[in-house]
Write a protein that holds these residues in place. Structure first.
Motif, PDB file in Angstrom:
ATOM      1  N   ILE A  29       0.839  -1.201   0.000  1.00 47.41           N
ATOM      2  CA  ILE A  29       0.000   0.000   0.000  1.00 47.41           C
ATOM      3  C   ILE A  29       0.877   1.255   0.000  1.00 47.41           C
ATOM      4  CG2 ILE A  29      -1.676   1.333   1.335  1.00 47.41           C
ATOM      5  CD1 ILE A  29      -2.849  -1.027  -0.100  1.00 47.41           C
ATOM      6  N   LEU A  60       0.637   4.246  -2.559  1.00 44.38           N
ATOM      7  CA  LEU A  60       0.316   5.606  -2.116  1.00 44.38           C
ATOM      8  C   LEU A  60       1.451   6.586  -2.396  1.00 44.38           C
ATOM      9  CD1 LEU A  60      -1.542   5.060   1.259  1.00 44.38           C
ATOM     10  CD2 LEU A  60      -2.494   5.620  -0.949  1.00 44.38           C
ATOM     11  N   THR A 120      -4.286  12.296  -1.649  1.00 45.59           N
ATOM     12  CA  THR A 120      -4.396  12.804  -0.274  1.00 45.59           C
ATOM     13  C   THR A 120      -5.540  12.129   0.460  1.00 45.59           C
ATOM     14  OG1 THR A 120      -3.890  14.878  -1.351  1.00 45.59           O
ATOM     15  CG2 THR A 120      -4.246  14.945   1.009  1.00 45.59           C
ATOM     16  N   PHE A 121      -6.658  11.979  -0.264  1.00 47.31           N
ATOM     17  CA  PHE A 121      -7.820  11.336   0.338  1.00 47.31           C
ATOM     18  C   PHE A 121      -7.498   9.889   0.713  1.00 47.31           C
ATOM     19  CE2 PHE A 121     -11.624   8.702  -0.173  1.00 47.31           C
ATOM     20  CZ  PHE A 121     -12.423   9.255   0.807  1.00 47.31           C
ATOM     21  N   ALA A 122      -6.887   9.175  -0.229  1.00 48.27           N
ATOM     22  CA  ALA A 122      -6.571   7.766   0.017  1.00 48.27           C
ATOM     23  C   ALA A 122      -5.640   7.629   1.215  1.00 48.27           C
ATOM     24  CB  ALA A 122      -5.939   7.142  -1.219  1.00 48.27           C
ATOM     25  N   ARG A 123      -4.644   8.517   1.280  1.00 51.33           N
ATOM     26  CA  ARG A 123      -3.725   8.460   2.420  1.00 51.33           C
ATOM     27  C   ARG A 123      -4.464   8.691   3.731  1.00 51.33           C
ATOM     28  NH1 ARG A 123       1.906  11.578   1.001  1.00 51.33           N
ATOM     29  NH2 ARG A 123       2.546  10.203  -0.681  1.00 51.33           N
ATOM     30  N   ALA A 124      -5.347   9.677   3.698  1.00 48.83           N
ATOM     31  CA  ALA A 124      -6.089   9.991   4.921  1.00 48.83           C
ATOM     32  C   ALA A 124      -6.918   8.791   5.356  1.00 48.83           C
ATOM     33  CB  ALA A 124      -6.979  11.201   4.698  1.00 48.83           C
ATOM     34  N   VAL A 125      -7.526   8.114   4.381  1.00 49.70           N
ATOM     35  CA  VAL A 125      -8.375   6.972   4.728  1.00 49.70           C
ATOM     36  C   VAL A 125      -7.530   5.830   5.292  1.00 49.70           C
ATOM     37  CG1 VAL A 125      -9.854   5.170   3.799  1.00 49.70           C
ATOM     38  CG2 VAL A 125     -10.203   7.528   3.120  1.00 49.70           C
ATOM     39  N   PHE A 126      -6.399   5.537   4.650  1.00 49.23           N
ATOM     40  CA  PHE A 126      -5.600   4.409   5.120  1.00 49.23           C
ATOM     41  C   PHE A 126      -5.007   4.670   6.502  1.00 49.23           C
ATOM     42  CE2 PHE A 126      -5.711   2.851   0.801  1.00 49.23           C
ATOM     43  CZ  PHE A 126      -5.821   1.503   1.045  1.00 49.23           C
ATOM     44  N   PHE A 127      -4.853   5.922   6.825  1.00 46.93           N
ATOM     45  CA  PHE A 127      -4.286   6.223   8.132  1.00 46.93           C
ATOM     46  C   PHE A 127      -5.361   6.329   9.206  1.00 46.93           C
ATOM     47  CE2 PHE A 127      -1.946   9.126  11.075  1.00 46.93           C
ATOM     48  CZ  PHE A 127      -1.079   8.135  11.490  1.00 46.93           C
ATOM     49  N   LEU A 128      -6.608   6.411   8.765  1.00 46.42           N
ATOM     50  CA  LEU A 128      -7.722   6.588   9.691  1.00 46.42           C
ATOM     51  C   LEU A 128      -7.784   5.537  10.812  1.00 46.42           C
ATOM     52  CD1 LEU A 128     -10.320   8.270  10.193  1.00 46.42           C
ATOM     53  CD2 LEU A 128     -11.515   6.619   8.801  1.00 46.42           C
ATOM     54  N   LEU A 178       2.454   4.273   7.091  1.00 49.21           N
ATOM     55  CA  LEU A 178       3.037   5.606   7.202  1.00 49.21           C
ATOM     56  C   LEU A 178       4.560   5.549   7.310  1.00 49.21           C
ATOM     57  CD1 LEU A 178       1.607   8.264   7.317  1.00 49.21           C
ATOM     58  CD2 LEU A 178       2.140   8.329   9.726  1.00 49.21           C
ATOM     59  N   CYS A 226     -10.355   1.091   0.687  1.00 51.61           N
ATOM     60  CA  CYS A 226     -10.940   2.254   1.364  1.00 51.61           C
ATOM     61  C   CYS A 226     -12.340   1.914   1.851  1.00 51.61           C
ATOM     62  CB  CYS A 226     -11.012   3.461   0.423  1.00 51.61           C
ATOM     63  SG  CYS A 226      -9.447   4.288   0.227  1.00 51.61           S
ATOM     64  N   ILE A 284     -12.157  -0.004   4.999  1.00 51.74           N
ATOM     65  CA  ILE A 284     -11.826   0.829   6.150  1.00 51.74           C
ATOM     66  C   ILE A 284     -13.022   1.689   6.558  1.00 51.74           C
ATOM     67  CG2 ILE A 284     -10.374   2.731   6.942  1.00 51.74           C
ATOM     68  CD1 ILE A 284      -8.164   1.567   5.176  1.00 51.74           C
ATOM     69  N   LEU A 285     -13.700   2.220   5.551  1.00 50.90           N
ATOM     70  CA  LEU A 285     -14.780   3.156   5.873  1.00 50.90           C
ATOM     71  C   LEU A 285     -16.090   2.469   6.220  1.00 50.90           C
ATOM     72  CD1 LEU A 285     -14.143   5.989   3.290  1.00 50.90           C
ATOM     73  CD2 LEU A 285     -13.660   5.971   5.720  1.00 50.90           C
ATOM     74  N   TYR A 338      -9.329  14.769  13.397  1.00 53.56           N
ATOM     75  CA  TYR A 338      -8.493  14.169  12.351  1.00 53.56           C
ATOM     76  C   TYR A 338      -8.688  14.871  11.023  1.00 53.56           C
ATOM     77  CZ  TYR A 338      -6.583  10.617   9.251  1.00 53.56           C
ATOM     78  OH  TYR A 338      -5.855   9.962   8.310  1.00 53.56           O
ATOM     79  N   GLN A 360      -5.351  16.490   9.851  1.00 45.92           N
ATOM     80  CA  GLN A 360      -4.814  15.288   9.227  1.00 45.92           C
ATOM     81  C   GLN A 360      -3.355  15.460   8.818  1.00 45.92           C
ATOM     82  OE1 GLN A 360      -4.941  14.820   5.389  1.00 45.92           O
ATOM     83  NE2 GLN A 360      -3.956  12.841   5.630  1.00 45.92           N
ATOM     84  N   THR A 400      -0.047  12.828   9.631  1.00 41.42           N
ATOM     85  CA  THR A 400       0.738  12.063   8.676  1.00 41.42           C
ATOM     86  C   THR A 400       2.114  12.665   8.440  1.00 41.42           C
ATOM     87  OG1 THR A 400      -0.492  13.235   6.987  1.00 41.42           O
ATOM     88  CG2 THR A 400      -1.168  11.008   7.451  1.00 41.42           C
ATOM     89  N   ILE A 417       4.877  12.298  11.493  1.00 42.63           N
ATOM     90  CA  ILE A 417       5.691  11.093  11.641  1.00 42.63           C
ATOM     91  C   ILE A 417       6.872  11.154  10.696  1.00 42.63           C
ATOM     92  CG2 ILE A 417       5.747   8.646  11.115  1.00 42.63           C
ATOM     93  CD1 ILE A 417       4.205   8.448  13.348  1.00 42.63           C
TER      94      ILE A 417
END
Lengths: 298, 352
Positions: free
Chosen positions: A96, A100, A108-116, A192, B62, B65-66, B334, B338, B342, B345
């Motif tokens: 992943i 990414l 950016t959206f995908a990264r935000a989701v995977f880190f959620l 990450l 996704c 996850i969602l 978040y 956000q 990210t 780190i």
């Protein structure tokens, strides 16, 4: 004070900076740690003013393995699960992270989701959405998991139309799909860390590979993997530590049960056995991995 | 390249502006051998197919996850009847805020929220400061036993809190063994010496850089401070700053993004913490505890009795609404911050 050599004086300041932590660690970490080790060799009962007990040697450890019906079973199953899930999580998160790291719309959206998951997965919410609320005595645990993943996969199969093609294939896909939730949800930090490592790959290496006509496959094995290899170890350790605190960890659940049953000696012995095995395993893996890891600057 | 200036092909013909892309490529290909052409073709094909494959992979994952979040939202606004209606999958037939309101009552939402927020932010602030000081001490000073002590930090990262919870409980219950002594002198005063249920069980360890996941924070700060140039420090010393003033006036301003990241993580970890708070709190209201006990509290609020069982299928509604309420503050944080989660780190120097 002023007569002291400069370096030594500076060293003293170092002690000053860590003094607060040191005191705290002795009180809130070191003493409890040794105390719990002591419990594991004792028959303890809580009494006014603290724990009282008598020394019984290794009896707790023997009891845990021979008399406790569940512990060895749980221990083996948790260790096996950790053993196959950890590499899967690492491979998945590296995959992943590589994706990414590419440029595309909605990155950016995908990264935000995977880190959620990172902000949710450490809490009790995760144990509820993961279908494990047995701790609170709810009878509906099964309901959740059926509502949650199995059914969904079945529906997807029906939709695609290969449902019932082969039972065996379906069970394999279903076990993977049931676990993919756990894998995706516990890979946030690892993704990450890998992502950051990927961004540290020098442009020159990339250009050289392009000049030589490396395919994406070769590029991954010859460039990407060596550069991120130091981080594999970090991710491995992180994954293992995280599995300690996972709400569905059977061994830790058993330890908690014993504690609420006032059997502190047994609980301590259980926790220490588990911890010692995992620590030893991590130590061995670290030693093995260290032979293969590529460090750019020694 | 071909667009901007004429390309000279090997046979001396000047090509350029007038030719289409396709023709230019043909001329290029004329000079390549078989292998190069195959490589280029393959690359082109992959470049066309891969974005589509990537889209499906990412979209699917996704969704996984969602999914729980979408389901939470979908459940929180349903009426009970919708749970027994097989035609309702995602979109409720009867929109209602009833479930959400009942859950908020059962969780005692606003007081719980305020209490949790206060405890979290307080502990996190204290812990970030103490961890930064400790991390700086490990990063920038040389003293005897440093490696041994740092091994202790690593131990703190590794040891699960379940191992040390019971002895810690005893420490809090009897105030580090002080309570029996005081009780002997004055029984009434001695009875008050019990830290269980007091927010101090959270604050005290945080104050001494030993709160939830403090080891990891010390590690991150140490890595970060190690990465700052030594000249920064030397310049401050030459100007007559003491080590502590150097830390506060020179190092801390440079570490602001690192501070923010660690602080945010700390808030998240404290917010989610269930284990520590359930060990040391019996009455104190935190969000995680409320959520864990939502079942019994619901029966109390809805039916005035803790023993009434709600149908498991309908119970999902309240549980999911409770999850939504517990997660929402984190989610909002978040969404707005956000970037700091990210990028933090990456910048904190944990890597490299």
């Amino acid at each position: 004070m002023l007569k002291m050599p400069y370096e030594k004086r500076k060293g003293l300041y170092g002690y000053g900076f860590i003094a607060l932590w040191l005191v705290g660690t002795i009180i809130w970490f070191l003493y409890p740690l040794l105390e719990s080790l002591r419990y594991s060799f004792m028959e303890v009962r809580p009494e006014k003013g603290g724990m009282q007990g008598s020394w019984i040697g290794l009896d707790n450890y023997i009891y845990v393995f021979t008399a406790d019906q569940n512990y060895s079973k749980y221990l083996v199953s948790v260790l096996i699960e950790t053993a196959w899930k950890t590499p899967l999580i690492l491979i998945f998160s590296l995959f992943i992270a590589v994706i990414l790291n590419q440029k595309f719309k909605g990155r950016t959206f995908a990264r935000a989701v995977f880190f959620l998951p990172v902000i949710i997965a450490t809490g009790p919410v995760y144990s509820i959405i993961n279908g494990d609320i047995s701790k609170s005595g709810a009878a509906s645990a099964g309901q959740f998991s059926t509502m949650f993943s199995t059914d969904l996969m079945g529906e997807l199969f029906q939709f695609i139309g290969i449902y019932g093609l082969s039972d065996k294939m379906q069970t394999i896909v279903e076990t993977v799909s049931n676990n993919i939730f756990g894998i995706v949800w516990s890979a946030g930090i690892q993704i990450l860390i890998f992502l950051a490592a990927l961004q540290n790959i020098p442009v020159s290496a990339k250009e050289a590979a392009q000049m030589e006509g490396a395919t994406a496959w070769e590029y991954f094995w010859k460039i990407t993997l060596p550069y991120v290899s130091p981080m594999i170890l970090a991710c491995l350790i992180f994954t293992v530590i995280d599995s300690f605190t996972a709400p569905d960890n059977l061994v830790m659940g058993r330890v908690l049960d014993m504690q609420s049953d006032w059997q502190y000696g047994h609980a301590a012995a259980m926790a220490w056995i588990y911890f010692a095995i995992v620590l030893a395993a991590v130590g061995i893996i670290t030693a093995i991995l260290n032979m293969f890891i590529y460090y750019e600057v020694e | 390249m071909a667009k901007e200036r004429p390309v000279v092909a090997p046979d001396g013909v000047v090509v350029g502006g007038g030719l289409s892309k396709k023709e230019i490529r043909k001329i290029h290909e004329r000079n390549m051998n078989q292998e190069e052409i195959a490589y280029l073709r393959r690359k082109e094909a992959i470049e066309k197919v891969w974005p589509i494959a990537r889209f499906f992979i990412l979209f699917g994952l996704c969704f996984i996850i969602l999914y729980p979040l979408i389901y939470m939202v979908s459940c929180a606004f349903r009426a009970q009847d919708d749970m027994n209606d097989p035609t309702v999958m995602w979109i409720p037939r009867h929109f209602t805020l009833k479930i959400l309101k009942q859950t908020m009552d059962a969780m005692d939402f606003w007081p719980t929220f305020g209490n949790t927020l206060l405890l979290n932010i307080g502990c996190s602030l204290v812990q970030v400061v103490t961890c930064a000081i400790t991390g700086y001490g490990f990063a920038r000073f040389r003293f005897k036993g440093k490696n041994l002590l740092f091994a202790l930090v690593l131990m703190q990262i590794l040891v699960p809190s379940q191992i040390i919870a019971i002895p810690q409980y005893m420490e809090f219950r009897y105030c580090l063994g002080l309570q029996p002594l005081i009780e002997k002198l004055d029984p009434a005063l001695g009875a008050k010496f019990n830290l269980i249920d007091s927010p101090l069980t959270m604050y005290l360890p945080a104050l001494m850089a030993n709160g939830i996941r403090a080891g990891l924070m010390i590690f991150i700060f140490r890595q970060f401070f190690r990465g700052l140039p030594k000249e920064l420090e030397d310049a401050a010393y030459l100007d007559g700053c003491g080590p502590f003033r150097t830390f506060v006036q020179v190092m801390v301003p440079n570490a602001s993004s690192s501070f923010l990241t660690v602080f945010l993580f700390s808030v998240v970890w404290y917010w989610n913490d269930f284990y520590v708070s359930s060990t040391f709190f019996t009455q104190n209201k935190t969000m995680a505890l409320m959520l864990k006990n939502l079942n019994t509290r619901l029966s109390l609020v809805l039916f005035n009795s803790a023993t009434v069982e709600i149908s498991p299928r309908e119970q999902i509604l309240w549980m999911e609404a409770g999850c939504l309420l517990a997660v929402l503050p984190l989610l909002i944080m978040y969404i707005f911050l956000q970037k700091y989660f990210t990028e933090g780190i990456e910048r904190s120097g944990l890597v490299g």
